[in-house]
Design an enzyme around this catalytic site. Sequence first.
Site, mmCIF file in Angstrom:
data_model
loop_
_atom_site.group_PDB
_atom_site.id
_atom_site.type_symbol
_atom_site.label_atom_id
_atom_site.label_comp_id
_atom_site.label_asym_id
_atom_site.label_seq_id
_atom_site.Cartn_x
_atom_site.Cartn_y
_atom_site.Cartn_z
ATOM 1 N N SER A 196 -38.472 13.716 2.659
ATOM 2 C CA SER A 196 -37.278 13.967 3.470
ATOM 3 C C SER A 196 -35.987 13.856 2.676
ATOM 4 O O SER A 196 -35.031 14.609 2.913
ATOM 5 C CB SER A 196 -37.245 13.002 4.660
ATOM 6 O OG SER A 196 -38.404 13.139 5.460
ATOM 7 N N HIS A 242 -32.631 9.967 4.014
ATOM 8 C CA HIS A 242 -32.006 11.226 4.419
ATOM 9 C C HIS A 242 -30.553 11.304 3.950
ATOM 10 O O HIS A 242 -30.118 12.320 3.400
ATOM 11 C CB HIS A 242 -32.082 11.370 5.939
ATOM 12 C CG HIS A 242 -33.478 11.519 6.453
ATOM 13 N ND1 HIS A 242 -33.748 11.906 7.743
ATOM 14 C CD2 HIS A 242 -34.683 11.346 5.860
ATOM 15 C CE1 HIS A 242 -35.047 11.972 7.929
ATOM 16 N NE2 HIS A 242 -35.638 11.611 6.794
#
Length: 292
Positions: A196, A242
């Site tokens: 991610s 993220h």
Amino acid sequence: MTQQQPQPGLARCYQHQDRETGVRCTRCERPICPACMVPAAVGYQCVGCVRGAAGAARAARPRTLAGGRISANAGLVTKVLLAMNVAVFLAVLARGDQLVVDLGLVGYAVDGGSVFAPNWIGVADGEWYRLLTSAFLHQEIWHIGFNMLGLWLLGPPLESALGRARFVALYLLSALAGSTLSYVLADQTQLSLGASGAIFGLFGATAVLARRLRYDMRPIMLLLAINLVITFAWSGIAWQAHIGGLIAGAVVAAGLVWAPRERRLPIQLGVCALVAAAVLVACLIRTSQLLG
């Protein structure tokens, strides 16, 4: 023996003044002797013009927006990264959770051992490879599915715009930055994994590229906003990875696509080096905190 006098009207080779010749370069029209003649489609050219033409041909080769080489298969690196993630996912399915424990991101935790001699694992224990290996690990099908979908959609356009080497640098630095922010901010015993951070780096780079090309930024910004909402609304997601990947991807991409042509490569290398240095310094500080 009487020395032969040069015949009047013949020019001398521009490189060898002691040699007379009646041949001239078809490009610059300078006189050239047989030693300086290079056969051309029409007549002969001098060595200097041939070298200059070769250099001009190299300079005229098409380049990407960031100065990388244009390749016939622009999505090759994306496919290789996708294949690596899938291969590791299949290995996890085959070996079970032990591979996740061995390669996943953990700061500093006890993994078995006795009370008197605990077995410490994690980045702080010297296992720095976890910062990168964790970015290729997935356990759930939905997890790898979403990440690989993002890689498949965002990867080829960025690879085409940046070139292969620059795209690899963008992907790996985003992955490392995401893992680093997790290492710095998350609980040291928390085990995290997934691509991610790298995928959010591609989101940030796509936004920068769209701004550079003056494209309509609303689609990418909407997609990024949706993913950020999911990041903070869905429990169990390592939001630090993220955000770290997003910031690093945007910074690296800005250095790649906004660098002036005259000093492009040094600036691009400098930006990548600064991001890598920031990652290293953050890891060292966090390690000293955990071991102090």
